[in-house]
Motif scaffolding. Sequence first.
Motif, mmCIF file in Angstrom:
data_model
loop_
_atom_site.group_PDB
_atom_site.id
_atom_site.type_symbol
_atom_site.label_atom_id
_atom_site.label_comp_id
_atom_site.label_asym_id
_atom_site.label_seq_id
_atom_site.Cartn_x
_atom_site.Cartn_y
_atom_site.Cartn_z
ATOM 1 N N ALA A 176 0.853 -1.185 0.000
ATOM 2 C CA ALA A 176 0.000 0.000 0.000
ATOM 3 C C ALA A 176 0.890 1.238 0.000
ATOM 4 O O ALA A 176 2.100 1.146 0.260
ATOM 5 C CB ALA A 176 -0.903 -0.015 1.239
ATOM 6 N N PRO A 177 0.326 2.411 -0.304
ATOM 7 C CA PRO A 177 1.152 3.625 -0.302
ATOM 8 C C PRO A 177 1.972 3.752 0.972
ATOM 9 O O PRO A 177 1.504 3.457 2.068
ATOM 10 C CB PRO A 177 0.112 4.752 -0.407
ATOM 11 C CG PRO A 177 -1.010 4.129 -1.171
ATOM 12 C CD PRO A 177 -1.052 2.704 -0.699
ATOM 13 N N PHE A 178 3.197 4.187 0.827
ATOM 14 C CA PHE A 178 4.128 4.290 1.944
ATOM 15 C C PHE A 178 3.602 5.304 2.965
ATOM 16 O O PHE A 178 3.059 6.349 2.586
ATOM 17 C CB PHE A 178 5.494 4.745 1.428
ATOM 18 C CG PHE A 178 6.589 4.661 2.455
ATOM 19 C CD1 PHE A 178 7.298 3.494 2.636
ATOM 20 C CD2 PHE A 178 6.903 5.768 3.249
ATOM 21 C CE1 PHE A 178 8.297 3.408 3.589
ATOM 22 C CE2 PHE A 178 7.903 5.697 4.195
ATOM 23 C CZ PHE A 178 8.605 4.512 4.370
ATOM 24 N N PRO A 179 3.790 5.039 4.258
ATOM 25 C CA PRO A 179 3.322 5.978 5.288
ATOM 26 C C PRO A 179 4.291 7.158 5.458
ATOM 27 O O PRO A 179 5.001 7.276 6.464
ATOM 28 C CB PRO A 179 3.264 5.112 6.551
ATOM 29 C CG PRO A 179 4.344 4.093 6.346
ATOM 30 C CD PRO A 179 4.312 3.779 4.862
ATOM 31 N N HIS A 180 4.327 8.026 4.468
ATOM 32 C CA HIS A 180 5.246 9.160 4.504
ATOM 33 C C HIS A 180 4.963 10.081 5.689
ATOM 34 O O HIS A 180 3.801 10.272 6.092
ATOM 35 C CB HIS A 180 5.096 10.008 3.226
ATOM 36 C CG HIS A 180 5.402 9.287 1.970
ATOM 37 N ND1 HIS A 180 6.680 8.911 1.604
ATOM 38 C CD2 HIS A 180 4.587 8.878 0.951
ATOM 39 C CE1 HIS A 180 6.643 8.307 0.426
ATOM 40 N NE2 HIS A 180 5.392 8.269 0.025
ATOM 41 N N ASP A 181 6.009 10.666 6.222
ATOM 42 C CA ASP A 181 5.827 11.778 7.140
ATOM 43 C C ASP A 181 5.126 12.900 6.383
ATOM 44 O O ASP A 181 5.497 13.238 5.254
ATOM 45 C CB ASP A 181 7.191 12.255 7.658
ATOM 46 C CG ASP A 181 7.070 13.485 8.524
ATOM 47 O OD1 ASP A 181 6.815 13.342 9.724
ATOM 48 O OD2 ASP A 181 7.226 14.600 7.972
ATOM 49 N N ARG A 182 4.104 13.493 6.976
ATOM 50 C CA ARG A 182 3.274 14.476 6.270
ATOM 51 C C ARG A 182 4.078 15.708 5.855
ATOM 52 O O ARG A 182 3.931 16.207 4.737
ATOM 53 C CB ARG A 182 2.095 14.886 7.146
ATOM 54 C CG ARG A 182 1.054 13.797 7.326
ATOM 55 C CD ARG A 182 -0.070 14.234 8.256
ATOM 56 N NE ARG A 182 -0.798 15.373 7.704
ATOM 57 C CZ ARG A 182 -1.777 16.011 8.342
ATOM 58 N NH1 ARG A 182 -2.123 15.621 9.574
ATOM 59 N NH2 ARG A 182 -2.397 17.027 7.780
ATOM 60 N N PHE A 183 4.920 16.211 6.746
ATOM 61 C CA PHE A 183 5.707 17.395 6.404
ATOM 62 C C PHE A 183 6.720 17.057 5.314
ATOM 63 O O PHE A 183 6.986 17.868 4.426
ATOM 64 C CB PHE A 183 6.434 17.931 7.648
ATOM 65 C CG PHE A 183 7.221 19.187 7.400
ATOM 66 C CD1 PHE A 183 6.604 20.432 7.477
ATOM 67 C CD2 PHE A 183 8.569 19.136 7.076
ATOM 68 C CE1 PHE A 183 7.325 21.602 7.243
ATOM 69 C CE2 PHE A 183 9.300 20.297 6.836
ATOM 70 C CZ PHE A 183 8.673 21.534 6.921
ATOM 71 N N ALA A 184 7.285 15.855 5.367
ATOM 72 C CA ALA A 184 8.251 15.445 4.347
ATOM 73 C C ALA A 184 7.599 15.404 2.969
ATOM 74 O O ALA A 184 8.127 15.964 1.996
ATOM 75 C CB ALA A 184 8.835 14.072 4.701
ATOM 76 N N LEU A 185 6.451 14.742 2.858
ATOM 77 C CA LEU A 185 5.759 14.650 1.571
ATOM 78 C C LEU A 185 5.347 16.030 1.077
ATOM 79 O O LEU A 185 5.534 16.364 -0.098
ATOM 80 C CB LEU A 185 4.535 13.747 1.703
ATOM 81 C CG LEU A 185 3.669 13.595 0.453
ATOM 82 C CD1 LEU A 185 4.463 13.018 -0.711
ATOM 83 C CD2 LEU A 185 2.445 12.721 0.753
#
Length: 275
Positions: A176-185
């Motif tokens: 599934a889509p990677f759990p990126h850090d929100r600020f990073a993405l």
Amino acid sequence: MTRKTRSYDPAKVRAALGAQTEALRTAVHRLCDDPGAERLLEAPTRLGDWRVRELLAHLAAQLAWLPGRPAAPEQGLAPLGLTGWVAQVGTQAEQVDAQAREQSVAGFAGAPRELAAAFDEAAGALFGILAGPEVLDEKRRVEIRLGSMTVADLLVTRLVETVVHADDLAAALGWAPFPHDRFALASVCRLLADALADQVPGGAVELRVPPVAVVQAVPGPRHTRGTPPNVVEMDQLTWLRLATGRQEWAEAVEAAQISASGERSDLSGFLPVLR
């Protein structure tokens, strides 16, 4: 009109890079603990003929690059900003490919447990400096092949590496889509949007990547009020993939991942912005 250079809060960048790196480390352990890990490490990626092994070797090299790096000499390479880095980093593809292959033969060629340990070592080197004097001096400069960058900007480029390649990893493994850090993405999407505006300056098209970025680009009439005649809107992951060449414009349009209006709203001729 000259565009104002966007700035990124250094403390938030450091926190996001730490969180994104930890998410990657967790993903690598999940992969290496899988009963089918040997097979998964040999899986192809969307990066030419790189396997997952080469992808992880490259990621580890990017994480471990800054620790211990000496400051740039006063009379070193020319200063390089973030959008300049985006425009030029693709010219280093051959060197990056060679480095990844060399690294995969070294610390990333063994059993899954050995690979996980090697990735932990690279991540640990980065964690070790994120609160140290090397990165707290935001004006300190280091040299890369393309020029001299501030440490603050260099850390933003590490966000790009960890976000883009985390998405590559998830795609290669069918996760599934990677759990990126929100600020990073969000930061990576903003930088890629700014890079488009720098590479194709103008005001004919407004690119919207809600809720993180709005830029105007493409030569032509500039609107001054109301809704622009040419508007392109999409979510963050779609923009990330289009801007880095991971997805084709026509494919995204067909999948209804892009909302585009106006005769100039086809941006396919200007993508990718990072190669």
